[in-house]
Each structure stands twice: as C-alpha cells, then as structure tokens.
Design a protein around this motif. Structure first.
Motif, PDB file in Angstrom:
ATOM      1  N   ASP A   1       0.821  -1.212   0.000  1.00 35.42           N
ATOM      2  CA  ASP A   1       0.000   0.000   0.000  1.00 35.42           C
ATOM      3  C   ASP A   1       0.856   1.264   0.000  1.00 35.42           C
ATOM      4  OD1 ASP A   1      -2.312  -1.513   0.074  1.00 35.42           O
ATOM      5  OD2 ASP A   1      -2.614  -1.298   2.236  1.00 35.42           O
ATOM      6  N   ALA A   2       1.988   1.205   0.697  1.00 33.35           N
ATOM      7  CA  ALA A   2       2.776   2.413   0.943  1.00 33.35           C
ATOM      8  C   ALA A   2       3.880   2.653  -0.083  1.00 33.35           C
ATOM      9  CB  ALA A   2       3.400   2.332   2.338  1.00 33.35           C
ATOM     10  N   THR A   3       4.088   1.702  -1.006  1.00 33.40           N
ATOM     11  CA  THR A   3       5.239   1.780  -1.907  1.00 33.40           C
ATOM     12  C   THR A   3       4.796   1.875  -3.366  1.00 33.40           C
ATOM     13  OG1 THR A   3       6.413   0.352  -0.331  1.00 33.40           O
ATOM     14  CG2 THR A   3       7.436   0.686  -2.488  1.00 33.40           C
ATOM     15  N   PRO A   4       5.320   2.832  -4.128  1.00 27.70           N
ATOM     16  CA  PRO A   4       4.993   2.912  -5.554  1.00 27.70           C
ATOM     17  C   PRO A   4       5.377   1.636  -6.287  1.00 27.70           C
ATOM     18  CG  PRO A   4       6.102   4.913  -4.809  1.00 27.70           C
ATOM     19  CD  PRO A   4       6.211   3.925  -3.692  1.00 27.70           C
ATOM     20  N   LEU A   5       4.589   1.277  -7.289  1.00 26.99           N
ATOM     21  CA  LEU A   5       4.812   0.027  -8.008  1.00 26.99           C
ATOM     22  C   LEU A   5       6.219  -0.034  -8.604  1.00 26.99           C
ATOM     23  CD1 LEU A   5       3.844  -2.664  -9.127  1.00 26.99           C
ATOM     24  CD2 LEU A   5       2.793  -1.428 -11.035  1.00 26.99           C
ATOM     25  N   ARG A   6       6.686   1.042  -9.174  1.00 31.18           N
ATOM     26  CA  ARG A   6       8.026   1.024  -9.779  1.00 31.18           C
ATOM     27  C   ARG A   6       9.081   0.685  -8.733  1.00 31.18           C
ATOM     28  NH1 ARG A   6      10.280   5.695 -13.720  1.00 31.18           N
ATOM     29  NH2 ARG A   6       9.004   4.497 -15.167  1.00 31.18           N
ATOM     30  N   ASP A   7       8.936   1.221  -7.520  1.00 28.67           N
ATOM     31  CA  ASP A   7       9.899   0.920  -6.458  1.00 28.67           C
ATOM     32  C   ASP A   7       9.798  -0.533  -6.017  1.00 28.67           C
ATOM     33  OD1 ASP A   7      10.686   3.544  -6.586  1.00 28.67           O
ATOM     34  OD2 ASP A   7       9.586   4.173  -4.794  1.00 28.67           O
ATOM     35  N   LEU A   8       8.569  -1.062  -5.956  1.00 26.13           N
ATOM     36  CA  LEU A   8       8.390  -2.473  -5.613  1.00 26.13           C
ATOM     37  C   LEU A   8       9.089  -3.365  -6.629  1.00 26.13           C
ATOM     38  CD1 LEU A   8       4.590  -2.490  -4.690  1.00 26.13           C
ATOM     39  CD2 LEU A   8       6.468  -2.927  -3.096  1.00 26.13           C
ATOM     40  N   GLN A   9       8.933  -3.045  -7.901  1.00 27.47           N
ATOM     41  CA  GLN A   9       9.527  -3.853  -8.957  1.00 27.47           C
ATOM     42  C   GLN A   9      11.049  -3.789  -8.925  1.00 27.47           C
ATOM     43  OE1 GLN A   9       7.442  -2.074 -12.276  1.00 27.47           O
ATOM     44  NE2 GLN A   9       5.858  -3.662 -12.275  1.00 27.47           N
ATOM     45  N   ALA A  10      11.589  -2.594  -8.701  1.00 29.89           N
ATOM     46  CA  ALA A  10      13.043  -2.455  -8.627  1.00 29.89           C
ATOM     47  C   ALA A  10      13.606  -3.218  -7.431  1.00 29.89           C
ATOM     48  CB  ALA A  10      13.419  -0.974  -8.546  1.00 29.89           C
ATOM     49  N   ASP A  11      12.910  -3.164  -6.304  1.00 20.50           N
ATOM     50  CA  ASP A  11      13.360  -3.866  -5.109  1.00 20.50           C
ATOM     51  C   ASP A  11      13.282  -5.375  -5.305  1.00 20.50           C
ATOM     52  OD1 ASP A  11      14.268  -4.258  -2.528  1.00 20.50           O
ATOM     53  OD2 ASP A  11      12.325  -3.918  -1.579  1.00 20.50           O
ATOM     54  N   TYR A  12      12.240  -5.842  -5.974  1.00 19.87           N
ATOM     55  CA  TYR A  12      12.085  -7.276  -6.235  1.00 19.87           C
ATOM     56  C   TYR A  12      13.261  -7.790  -7.064  1.00 19.87           C
ATOM     57  CZ  TYR A  12       9.814 -11.681  -7.538  1.00 19.87           C
ATOM     58  OH  TYR A  12       9.512 -13.017  -7.710  1.00 19.87           O
ATOM     59  N   VAL A  13      13.598  -7.067  -8.139  1.00 14.94           N
ATOM     60  CA  VAL A  13      14.710  -7.476  -9.001  1.00 14.94           C
ATOM     61  C   VAL A  13      16.025  -7.450  -8.225  1.00 14.94           C
ATOM     62  CG1 VAL A  13      16.069  -6.838 -11.035  1.00 14.94           C
ATOM     63  CG2 VAL A  13      13.565  -6.794 -11.132  1.00 14.94           C
ATOM     64  N   ALA A  14      16.239  -6.370  -7.460  1.00 16.16           N
ATOM     65  CA  ALA A  14      17.483  -6.257  -6.679  1.00 16.16           C
ATOM     66  C   ALA A  14      17.595  -7.370  -5.642  1.00 16.16           C
ATOM     67  CB  ALA A  14      17.540  -4.891  -5.999  1.00 16.16           C
ATOM     68  N   THR A  15      16.454  -7.788  -5.095  1.00 18.01           N
ATOM     69  CA  THR A  15      16.459  -8.803  -4.041  1.00 18.01           C
ATOM     70  C   THR A  15      16.609 -10.206  -4.595  1.00 18.01           C
ATOM     71  OG1 THR A  15      15.078  -7.426  -2.609  1.00 18.01           O
ATOM     72  CG2 THR A  15      15.140  -9.790  -2.129  1.00 18.01           C
ATOM     73  N   PHE A  16      15.760 -10.572  -5.547  1.00 19.83           N
ATOM     74  CA  PHE A  16      15.681 -11.968  -5.967  1.00 19.83           C
ATOM     75  C   PHE A  16      16.482 -12.290  -7.228  1.00 19.83           C
ATOM     76  CE2 PHE A  16      11.619 -11.369  -3.583  1.00 19.83           C
ATOM     77  CZ  PHE A  16      11.931 -12.215  -2.536  1.00 19.83           C
ATOM     78  N   ASP A  17      16.771 -11.300  -8.046  1.00 24.88           N
ATOM     79  CA  ASP A  17      17.518 -11.575  -9.273  1.00 24.88           C
ATOM     80  C   ASP A  17      19.001 -11.259  -9.142  1.00 24.88           C
ATOM     81  OD1 ASP A  17      15.121 -12.272 -10.318  1.00 24.88           O
ATOM     82  OD2 ASP A  17      14.921 -10.577 -11.675  1.00 24.88           O
ATOM     83  N   HIS A  18      19.383 -10.454  -8.150  1.00 24.06           N
ATOM     84  CA  HIS A  18      20.773 -10.043  -8.032  1.00 24.06           C
ATOM     85  C   HIS A  18      21.452 -10.560  -6.772  1.00 24.06           C
ATOM     86  CE1 HIS A  18      19.828  -6.370 -10.809  1.00 24.06           C
ATOM     87  NE2 HIS A  18      19.900  -7.510 -11.456  1.00 24.06           N
ATOM     88  N   ARG A  19      20.749 -11.346  -5.981  1.00 19.81           N
ATOM     89  CA  ARG A  19      21.353 -11.916  -4.774  1.00 19.81           C
ATOM     90  C   ARG A  19      21.138 -13.422  -4.774  1.00 19.81           C
ATOM     91  NH1 ARG A  19      18.611  -7.473  -1.384  1.00 19.81           N
ATOM     92  NH2 ARG A  19      20.238  -5.950  -0.992  1.00 19.81           N
ATOM     93  N   LYS A  20      22.193 -14.183  -4.920  1.00 15.04           N
ATOM     94  CA  LYS A  20      22.055 -15.638  -4.933  1.00 15.04           C
ATOM     95  C   LYS A  20      21.553 -16.167  -3.596  1.00 15.04           C
ATOM     96  CE  LYS A  20      25.120 -17.200  -8.597  1.00 15.04           C
ATOM     97  NZ  LYS A  20      26.196 -18.129  -8.970  1.00 15.04           N
TER      98      LYS A  20
END
Length: 225
Positions: free
Chosen positions: A64-83
């Motif tokens: 609710d509190a986070t813009p969609l673009r920020d959610l998407q960037a955080d998701y990629v940084a978390t799950f795609d860039h950290r083994k």
C-alpha cells in the motif's frame, strides 16, 4: 520468528491453503494485477492464525505504501541479483549440479501426477509455483515438497532478514504453516551458511527432454518478462 504450539495446532485443524496461496501471489513479480488483489489478500490474512496472518498483513501494508516502480526495482534487486535470496528451492540443496536436475524432475512428476503442467520455460521449484501447487493442486504432496526443502526455506528467510527485505514477512508466514526446524534441518542450514550450495558447473541433462544437456539459468541473472 518462533512458532507457537497454538499456531501449529491451528494449522493442523484448518488447512493452510489460504496462507500458501497468498504467499504464492506475494512472491511473484509485483504488477498491477497483484495490487488489485490487495483487498482479497488482506481478507485472507485476517482469516489466518496470527503467526501467519500478521506478517502477511504487514507486507500488504508495504504494498500500500510503496509505488509500483519501487516495488519492482526492489524485487529485481532482491531476488535476481542476490544468490542468497534465490527463490528456486533446489538451488540451496544442490547448487548447479546433476543432482539438481533429478530434484527438478521430482517436482515435475509431482505436478504431473496431480494433472498439472507448467508453462514452457518455467522451472518447477520456484517457491511461488510450489506454494500455488500446495494450495490449489495437491496439499499433501505440496507440503512434502516444502518440508523436503525446509533448510533452503530457512536460509532464504535468514538471507531476507539480513538484507532487511520486506519479503521477509512472506517467508515468516510460510514458515508458520510448517513444523519447527528439526535437528537435521538445523545442521543443513548451518552447513549451507558455512559452505553455500554445491558448486559444479554441468549440464543438467536429467531435467531435459532427452535431446541434449540443459543448462539452468543462474537464479541471480534470470530475466523476467
């Protein structure tokens, strides 16, 4: 996060499918469709025992509190860039080895036995896929797959916690639906923390169609459409 006996009893009396289905959706790539489901997800969280419902509700608050673009960037940084935050369960136990190919086959066969088939190119051990199968396909078999990879789930939860990730809440909810870690699981987690997954760069032919070796995508580099 400790799981109370009261909560474990609640999940033996009522099926944990709502928690698994909610977590499955929340572990997918954030998009407009996910945001539109927030009212439904919030109602599902409110219906669950507190140890699962409260962390899910907290994560929905974050949506609710986070813009969609920020959610998407955080998701990629978390799950795609950290083994260490890999969502593919067999990676923790087998790394990129031949044994991982056989483990993937066990997932695939479990889905096929329930009459379910994955879309082309989708790996069967992605946590969101396993949770959806457990919630909507075969609860008993899905739970067995989750328990078989309990150490990997715990390592993922710890990695997300260390990273200060909001997705930690979703893993806490999943953990609340499962028994506490056994001594054997604790040993496996400690070994993974110390050594990491096995490292053997080979083709995982057992998972392929038989026409040649298949190389699985690096979970840290996979590109989502």
């Amino acid at each position: 996060m400790k799981i109370s006996a009261r909560t474990r009893n609640a999940f033996t009396e009522t099926r944990p499918t709502a928690a698994w289905q909610s977590a499955s959706l929340l572990l997918g790539y954030p998009d407009e469709e996910l945001l539109a489901r927030r009212p439904l997800l919030r109602r599902a969280a409110a219906s669950l025992p507190p140890d699962a419902g409260a962390p899910l509700a907290a994560f929905i608050d974050h949506l609710d509190a986070t813009p969609l673009r920020d959610l998407q960037a955080d998701y990629v940084a978390t799950f795609d860039h950290r083994k260490r935050c890999c969502l593919y369960l067999t990676y923790y136990a087998h790394g990129d080895t031949r044994k991982r190919g056989m483990a993937l086959l066990r997932f695939k066969h479990a889905y096929a036995a329930a009459g379910l088939h994955l879309e082309e190119g989708e790996l069967p051990d992605h946590l969101a896929v396993v949770l959806e199968f457990a919630a909507t396909g075969d609860q008993r078999e899905g739970r067995r797959l989750l328990l078989e990879h309990r150490a990997g789930l715990e390592l993922l939860r710890l990695a997300l916690t260390d990273a200060g990730s909001p997705w930690t809440r979703v893993l806490e909810a999943v953990s609340a639906t499962l028994p506490p870690l056994s001594g054997r699981d604790h040993d496996a987690v400690a070994r993974l923390i110390a050594e990491g997954p096995p490292d053997e760069e080979v083709g995982l032919a057992p998972y392929g169609s038989g026409t040649g070796p298949v190389f699985l995508p690096d979970p840290a580099l996979e590109v989502r459409s």
